[in-house]
Scaffold this motif. Structure first.
Motif, PDB file in Angstrom:
ATOM      1  N   PRO A 145       0.853  -1.363   0.039  1.00  0.00           N
ATOM      2  CA  PRO A 145       0.247   0.131   0.033  1.00  0.00           C
ATOM      3  C   PRO A 145       0.755   1.367   0.209  1.00  0.00           C
ATOM      4  O   PRO A 145       0.309   2.332   0.085  1.00  0.00           O
ATOM      5  N   PHE A 146       1.883   1.234  -0.023  1.00  0.00           N
ATOM      6  CA  PHE A 146       3.204   2.291   0.078  1.00  0.00           C
ATOM      7  C   PHE A 146       3.831   2.476  -1.017  1.00  0.00           C
ATOM      8  O   PHE A 146       4.949   3.149  -0.813  1.00  0.00           O
ATOM      9  N   THR A 147       3.652   1.828  -2.288  1.00  0.00           N
ATOM     10  CA  THR A 147       4.363   2.144  -3.258  1.00  0.00           C
ATOM     11  C   THR A 147       4.697   3.718  -3.869  1.00  0.00           C
ATOM     12  O   THR A 147       5.552   3.862  -4.518  1.00  0.00           O
ATOM     13  N   ALA A 148       3.541   4.401  -3.452  1.00  0.00           N
ATOM     14  CA  ALA A 148       3.988   5.813  -3.685  1.00  0.00           C
ATOM     15  C   ALA A 148       4.393   6.574  -2.545  1.00  0.00           C
ATOM     16  O   ALA A 148       4.525   8.058  -2.826  1.00  0.00           O
ATOM     17  N   LEU A 149       4.777   6.117  -1.732  1.00  0.00           N
ATOM     18  CA  LEU A 149       5.135   6.587  -0.385  1.00  0.00           C
ATOM     19  C   LEU A 149       6.543   7.609  -0.839  1.00  0.00           C
ATOM     20  O   LEU A 149       7.638   6.998  -1.315  1.00  0.00           O
ATOM     21  N   ARG A 150       6.513   8.981  -0.515  1.00  0.00           N
ATOM     22  CA  ARG A 150       7.397   9.871  -0.844  1.00  0.00           C
ATOM     23  C   ARG A 150       8.169  10.335   0.443  1.00  0.00           C
ATOM     24  O   ARG A 150       9.454  10.509   0.500  1.00  0.00           O
ATOM     25  N   ARG A 151       7.339  10.378   1.607  1.00  0.00           N
ATOM     26  CA  ARG A 151       8.027  11.001   2.767  1.00  0.00           C
ATOM     27  C   ARG A 151       7.774  10.094   4.040  1.00  0.00           C
ATOM     28  O   ARG A 151       6.634   9.634   4.329  1.00  0.00           O
ATOM     29  N   LEU A 152       8.855   9.543   4.567  1.00  0.00           N
ATOM     30  CA  LEU A 152       8.596   8.523   5.848  1.00  0.00           C
ATOM     31  C   LEU A 152       9.432   8.994   7.007  1.00  0.00           C
ATOM     32  O   LEU A 152      10.503   9.399   7.007  1.00  0.00           O
ATOM     33  N   SER A 153       8.556   9.400   8.170  1.00  0.00           N
ATOM     34  CA  SER A 153       9.345   9.797   9.224  1.00  0.00           C
ATOM     35  C   SER A 153       8.973   8.861  10.520  1.00  0.00           C
ATOM     36  O   SER A 153       7.741   9.214  10.935  1.00  0.00           O
ATOM     37  N   LEU A 154       9.991   8.343  11.072  1.00  0.00           N
ATOM     38  CA  LEU A 154       9.656   7.664  12.187  1.00  0.00           C
ATOM     39  C   LEU A 154      10.480   7.931  13.331  1.00  0.00           C
ATOM     40  O   LEU A 154      10.583   7.497  14.453  1.00  0.00           O
ATOM     41  N   LYS A 155      10.943   9.323  13.299  1.00  0.00           N
ATOM     42  CA  LYS A 155      11.743   9.652  14.351  1.00  0.00           C
ATOM     43  C   LYS A 155      11.568   9.730  15.609  1.00  0.00           C
ATOM     44  O   LYS A 155      10.412  10.019  16.059  1.00  0.00           O
ATOM     45  N   GLY A 156      12.437   9.199  16.428  1.00  0.00           N
ATOM     46  CA  GLY A 156      12.242   9.025  17.727  1.00  0.00           C
ATOM     47  C   GLY A 156      11.217   8.051  18.297  1.00  0.00           C
ATOM     48  O   GLY A 156      11.039   8.050  19.375  1.00  0.00           O
ATOM     49  N   SER A 157      10.704   7.349  17.400  1.00  0.00           N
ATOM     50  CA  SER A 157       9.589   6.034  17.691  1.00  0.00           C
ATOM     51  C   SER A 157      10.412   4.931  18.313  1.00  0.00           C
ATOM     52  O   SER A 157      11.524   4.809  18.195  1.00  0.00           O
ATOM     53  N   ALA A 158       9.688   3.938  18.805  1.00  0.00           N
ATOM     54  CA  ALA A 158      10.081   2.776  19.291  1.00  0.00           C
ATOM     55  C   ALA A 158       9.872   1.656  18.283  1.00  0.00           C
ATOM     56  O   ALA A 158      10.017   0.407  18.671  1.00  0.00           O
ATOM     57  N   LEU A 159       9.906   2.098  16.886  1.00  0.00           N
ATOM     58  CA  LEU A 159       9.768   1.115  16.023  1.00  0.00           C
ATOM     59  C   LEU A 159      11.061   0.263  15.698  1.00  0.00           C
ATOM     60  O   LEU A 159      11.987   0.975  15.866  1.00  0.00           O
ATOM     61  N   SER A 160      10.799  -0.970  15.395  1.00  0.00           N
ATOM     62  CA  SER A 160      12.016  -1.623  15.236  1.00  0.00           C
ATOM     63  C   SER A 160      11.888  -2.716  13.840  1.00  0.00           C
ATOM     64  O   SER A 160      10.869  -2.678  13.398  1.00  0.00           O
ATOM     65  N   GLY A 161      12.957  -3.274  13.640  1.00  0.00           N
ATOM     66  CA  GLY A 161      12.635  -4.047  12.388  1.00  0.00           C
ATOM     67  C   GLY A 161      13.978  -3.889  11.663  1.00  0.00           C
ATOM     68  O   GLY A 161      14.969  -3.137  12.058  1.00  0.00           O
ATOM     69  N   ASP A 162      14.012  -4.557  10.459  1.00  0.00           N
ATOM     70  CA  ASP A 162      15.045  -4.505   9.718  1.00  0.00           C
ATOM     71  C   ASP A 162      14.988  -3.667   8.516  1.00  0.00           C
ATOM     72  O   ASP A 162      13.824  -3.613   7.921  1.00  0.00           O
ATOM     73  N   LEU A 163      16.065  -3.133   7.932  1.00  0.00           N
ATOM     74  CA  LEU A 163      15.837  -1.912   6.787  1.00  0.00           C
ATOM     75  C   LEU A 163      15.301  -2.810   5.353  1.00  0.00           C
ATOM     76  O   LEU A 163      14.887  -2.038   4.555  1.00  0.00           O
ATOM     77  N   ARG A 164      15.360  -4.031   5.526  1.00  0.00           N
ATOM     78  CA  ARG A 164      15.207  -4.731   4.228  1.00  0.00           C
ATOM     79  C   ARG A 164      13.548  -4.730   3.943  1.00  0.00           C
ATOM     80  O   ARG A 164      13.312  -4.862   2.999  1.00  0.00           O
ATOM     81  N   SER A 165      12.900  -4.384   4.850  1.00  0.00           N
ATOM     82  CA  SER A 165      11.375  -4.045   4.906  1.00  0.00           C
ATOM     83  C   SER A 165      11.251  -2.776   3.828  1.00  0.00           C
ATOM     84  O   SER A 165      10.003  -2.761   3.297  1.00  0.00           O
TER      85      SER A 165
END
Length: 209
Positions: free
Chosen positions: A112-132
């Motif tokens: 659902p995010f193929t058009a995503l141009r701006r992604l900000s997760l700054k300071g969140s507790a989100l985890s996971g691998d960059l491969r996503s």
């Protein structure tokens, strides 16, 4: 040619007579072209100005830590989401979220995010691998600063539209030289991350400021 009225000095009588006859015909016939055109072009759908429900995007946002009962039917009205033509182009998530980066992975080759141009997760507790994030090839701005995101920075080498990349205080590692294909990059922050290597390998990034 004969002039019809003093106040229409530039309009010949024949032309004026034709205009008057045409107007009379419209009045007698009861035709109202402008109103008819408007009624034909009017969108009578009840949700004409709302984006359709996108279950794939809804599931992804839940994986990112957004509470399902607080997600509106039209996801594009959520303050953390920005859309164009009902496609998600911006995600700016709050610091208290503790979801997973797996939300960005394609499901059955569909994302659902193929058009995503701006992604900000700054300071969140989100985890996971960059491969996503490898399928988010439209990304221009990415800020993962201060998150628990990990993985090898080589996973980002295919995101050729990136203009800004912020990986400060992350667990991302790898050779900085893998960013050399990102020639559109203007802003890059890698402080206190696990990324290492020779900065000379970034000589191709001539737009860096």
């Amino acid at each position: 040619s004969e002039q019809c009225f003093p106040f229409y000095r530039t309009v010949p009588c024949d032309a004026m007579r034709g205009l008057l006859l045409a107007w009379c015909a419209l009045l007698v016939g009861g035709a109202r072209p402008s109103m008819q055109a408007n009624s034909l072009n009017a969108d009578t759908r009840p949700n004409a100005f709302r984006c359709p429900n996108n279950e794939l995007a809804r599931t992804a946002l839940q994986k990112l830590g957004l509470e399902s009962d607080k997600l509106p039917e039209d996801l594009c009205t959520h303050p953390s989401v920005g859309c164009e033509d009902c496609r998600v182009v911006r995600l700016e998530l709050k610091a208290w979220l503790n979801g997973t980066m797996e939300a960005f992975q394609a499901v059955d080759s569909v994302s659902p995010f193929t058009a995503l141009r701006r992604l900000s997760l700054k300071g969140s507790a989100l985890s996971g691998d960059l491969r996503s994030l490898v399928n988010l090839t439209a990304l221009e701005v990415m800020d993962l600063s201060g998150t628990a995101v990990s993985g090898n920075i080589t996973s980002l080498s295919g995101l050729r539209k990136l203009i800004s990349l912020q990986l400060k205080k992350t667990q991302v590692e790898g050779d900085v030289g893998s960013l050399s294909p990102l020639t559109a990059l203007r802003w890059l922050t890698l402080a206190k991350s696990g990324v290492s290597g020779d900065v000379q390998s970034l000589a191709t990034l001539t737009a860096l400021e």
